[in-house]
Each structure stands twice: as C-alpha cells, then as structure tokens.
Motif scaffolding. Structure first.
Motif, PDB file in Angstrom:
ATOM      1  N   ARG A 215       0.833  -1.219   0.000  1.00  0.00           N
ATOM      2  CA  ARG A 215       0.000   0.000   0.000  1.00  0.00           C
ATOM      3  C   ARG A 215       0.860   1.259   0.000  1.00  0.00           C
ATOM      4  O   ARG A 215       0.513   2.268  -0.616  1.00  0.00           O
ATOM      5  CB  ARG A 215      -0.939  -0.010   1.209  1.00  0.00           C
ATOM      6  CG  ARG A 215      -2.023  -1.082   1.114  1.00  0.00           C
ATOM      7  CD  ARG A 215      -3.145  -0.837   2.116  1.00  0.00           C
ATOM      8  NE  ARG A 215      -4.128  -1.898   2.102  1.00  0.00           N
ATOM      9  CZ  ARG A 215      -5.097  -2.030   1.204  1.00  0.00           C
ATOM     10  NH1 ARG A 215      -5.207  -1.141   0.222  1.00  0.00           N
ATOM     11  NH2 ARG A 215      -5.952  -3.029   1.263  1.00  0.00           N
TER      12      ARG A 215
ATOM     13  N   GLU B  90       0.657   4.062  -2.863  1.00  0.00           N
ATOM     14  CA  GLU B  90       0.330   5.441  -2.502  1.00  0.00           C
ATOM     15  C   GLU B  90       1.425   6.398  -2.963  1.00  0.00           C
ATOM     16  O   GLU B  90       1.144   7.490  -3.479  1.00  0.00           O
ATOM     17  CB  GLU B  90       0.138   5.538  -0.990  1.00  0.00           C
ATOM     18  CG  GLU B  90      -0.293   6.920  -0.523  1.00  0.00           C
ATOM     19  CD  GLU B  90      -0.559   6.970   0.977  1.00  0.00           C
ATOM     20  OE1 GLU B  90      -0.649   8.086   1.514  1.00  0.00           O
ATOM     21  OE2 GLU B  90      -0.658   5.889   1.596  1.00  0.00           O
TER      22      GLU B  90
ATOM     23  N   SER C 127       0.955   7.133  -6.516  1.00  0.00           N
ATOM     24  CA  SER C 127      -0.400   7.556  -6.897  1.00  0.00           C
ATOM     25  C   SER C 127      -1.100   6.519  -7.764  1.00  0.00           C
ATOM     26  O   SER C 127      -1.729   6.854  -8.784  1.00  0.00           O
ATOM     27  CB  SER C 127      -0.344   8.912  -7.619  1.00  0.00           C
ATOM     28  OG  SER C 127       0.261   9.883  -6.807  1.00  0.00           O
TER      29      SER C 127
ATOM     30  N   ASP D 289     -10.459   4.922  -1.569  1.00  0.00           N
ATOM     31  CA  ASP D 289      -9.678   6.126  -1.865  1.00  0.00           C
ATOM     32  C   ASP D 289     -10.574   7.217  -2.422  1.00  0.00           C
ATOM     33  O   ASP D 289     -10.395   7.692  -3.526  1.00  0.00           O
ATOM     34  CB  ASP D 289      -8.569   5.794  -2.871  1.00  0.00           C
ATOM     35  CG  ASP D 289      -7.606   6.965  -3.065  1.00  0.00           C
ATOM     36  OD1 ASP D 289      -7.466   7.752  -2.125  1.00  0.00           O
ATOM     37  OD2 ASP D 289      -7.028   7.083  -4.156  1.00  0.00           O
TER      38      ASP D 289
END
Length: 351
Positions: A38, A42, A45, A329
């Motif tokens: 993750r 992240e 992006s 998200d």
C-alpha cells in the motif's frame, strides 16, 4: 507514466497475485507485506482501473449490513426503502443487504446487533447508532479490521467512519427556533417550553435541542425550558411522563418534540387540563409521519421540519459501494440533507 501492478509487485518483492489481493482487499496477506504494498501504491499515486475494479467487485459479492433503532418508529421505513432501492440498482455488482431493525437505545443491544451483522457475513456497514464511548470504541475496533462504516441519520464523529449522511440536526433546531420567533412576533410573555427527545445517547437528538435553544437566544425569544423528557421514540412509553408534566406545569405554552414520539405527546396533551387553557400552545416537531400530518391538518401542530429519509438510505448504499469500488480512496465528506419545512399546504409534497 502511472505505476502498474506488475511494477508494484517487483518493488515489493512479491507476486502480482499478492498485490492483487491487497488492492482488492481480499485479505490473506501478512500485515507487514500489505503495508509495504500500500505504501508503494500510494507513493506512486496508483489508481485502480475502474473497469477492472468493477470486474473484481462482481467476483467478490458485497453484503452491506444496515442497523437502525427503527422498531416502533415509522420514520425508518423510508430509510429502508432508500437502502433497498439502491441495492436493486447495484445487485448486478453483487451487492446485497442485511437489515437489522432493533428497538431502543441500549448500548449493549446496539453492539450485539452490529456483531450479529458481522457474524452474518457483512463486509460493510451503514449504522444509525449511539454516540457513546463504548459503542464508538466497538465500532472503531471493527473499522480497524477493514470493515468500512458510514453513519446514517445520526452521526458518530468520534469514530473513523467514512462519513455521515443525514440531517444537519443543529441547523434543523435553529430553523425551528427562527420560524417560531416569526410566528410569535413581538411577544412579551416568555415561552415556557416542554422538550421531548428520543434519547440523550443520540447525537442528532441532542443537536436539535442545542440548535433550538441557541436559535431562541439569537432571535431574542424570551423562554425557559421546563423539562427535557426522553421518549425513546415510543408513543406508548412517553404518554404517562408527558401527561404528568402537563398536569404539574399548566404554565407550559410551547412543546418542542425533537424525535419520533409526536403521537404520544399530543395524545397526552389532549387529555390534560392544560389543553383547555385559553392561550394557544405552540407545537414544533420533526418529520412527516402519518399521525404528524393529521395533527398539522387539525391545527394542533404549527409546522414540521423534514430530512429526506429515503435519500439518506439511498445515498448511503451508493457511497459505500463507490468507496469499495475506488479502493477505499475517495475524499471523506459528510452529505447533509436539505432542511425542508412543511405546513398544512405542502404536506404531501415529496422531500
């Protein structure tokens, strides 16, 4: 160029299948590996392809659990209609519902009902529940295990719920005060107010009272609160406490009902000696249930303020689905219903 699942796998030192499991929230991956995947996604992006997400969701059916203290409270029938309408629109994506409707405001009963929804396989929750420490801690424990939660109809802001969908209760209470001030005009005699609420454990009910009192002060309405009585959204329960209050305080000239015990309070009023007094008793309520409409048409209730219960349920299911579809998200934001004022002339208009 955006990073791909293959590149995330290479950077994390795992297989594409492991990355896929994490990004689709299917579990079965060690916490430290999941955290690393993750973090890489992240940092770069990463956005899941929408079409791919839809296909993945279809392979992994979603059961959404819905809890409300709606036994004996017809208001929640429209919330349930909204839930089921949204589910019908999303059933091709594997969305199903389990609805648990309980009576009352016991923290133990609410936590038990939520646990039952989880035991029945629910992977996401829409909760109309209590804003008390033990319930909030219980809900946060559930959220920490990866179960997304949306608060519906009344908020639980001290949790990590995704968002709240429902009425702005403080605004509703303040609106009630402003309308009442306009009805009264330049009145010298102060209002002696009896307040009836559902439960002091419900954030929304408390906010309606706070907004009302603040509004009376802002609009310079002289007043005093005689008493605040919990009716627990139960017309039969509230009848005797209401009758006793009216008999003990014949000076009451305004009744503010912040929850769903309108019929019980008004029945008590009609049976009290106070009802025969010369001065008109101002009565302000919320929602447009059948008995409330009847009492407005009779002229006993001045107006009601509504909060689109159908839309609360409908939007909550779609919001949860989109949250899951977008890989957890989406921006966190509350969705407030319009504050709708109804009098005899517009009672039958849709919210």
């Amino acid at each position: 160029m955006a990073i791909t699942i293959k590149e995330i796998a290479e950077r994390a030192g795992v297989s594409r299948g492991t990355v896929d499991r994490v990004l689709h929230n299917r579990g079965g991956v060690k916490p430290e590996i999941e955290a690393r995947i993750r973090q890489i996604a992240e940092q770069h992006s990463f956005k899941m392809n929408k079409a791919g997400r839809i296909l993945a969701v279809r392979k992994q059916p979603i059961t959404i659990g819905c809890l409300m203290p709606g036994v004996g409270n017809l208001f929640f029938d429209d919330v349930i209609r909204g839930y089921t309408a949204a589910q019908k629109e999303l059933e091709d994506y594997g969305v199903s519902l389990k609805i648990k409707n309980i009576r009352g405001f016991s923290p133990e009963d609410h936590m038990k009902a939520i646990q039952e929804l989880l035991d029945e396989g629910c992977k996401a929750l829409c909760l109309s529940t209590l804003d008390v420490p033990e319930v909030c801690a219980f809900i946060d424990g559930i959220i920490s295990r990866g179960i997304p939660v949306i608060a519906v109809n009344t908020d639980i802001p001290d949790t990590n719920r995704i968002c709240y969908i429902g009425s702005d209760y403080y605004k509703g209470g303040k609106t009630a005060a402003q309308l009442l001030s306009k009805l009264l005009g330049k009145r010298e005699m102060p209002l002696k107010i009896a307040v009836f609420t559902g439960s002091l454990n419900i954030k929304g009910h408390n906010e309606r009272i706070t907004g009302f009192e603040d509004g009376l002060s802002v609009y310079h309405v002289k007043h005093s609160i005689i008493n605040v009585i919990e009716g627990f959204d139960n017309d039969e329960y509230v009848f005797l406490p209401a009758l006793a209050l009216f008999e003990q305080h014949p000076e009451i000239n305004c009744i503010y009902i912040a929850a769903s015990c309108v019929a019980g309070v008004c029945t008590a009023l009609k049976q009290s000696a106070m009802y025969l007094q010369a001065e008109r008793i101002r009565i302000v309520v919320f929602d447009d249930l059948p008995e409330t409409k009847k009492l407005i048409r009779e002229g006993l209730i001045d107006f009601t303020i509504c909060q689109s219960p159908y839309q609360q349920g409908y939007q909550a299911i779609h919001a949860l689905f989109n949250y899951i579809l977008d890989n957890h998200d989406i921006p966190e934001k509350n969705i407030f219903m319009n504050t709708i004022i109804k009098i005899a002339e517009n009672l039958d208009e849709a919210d």
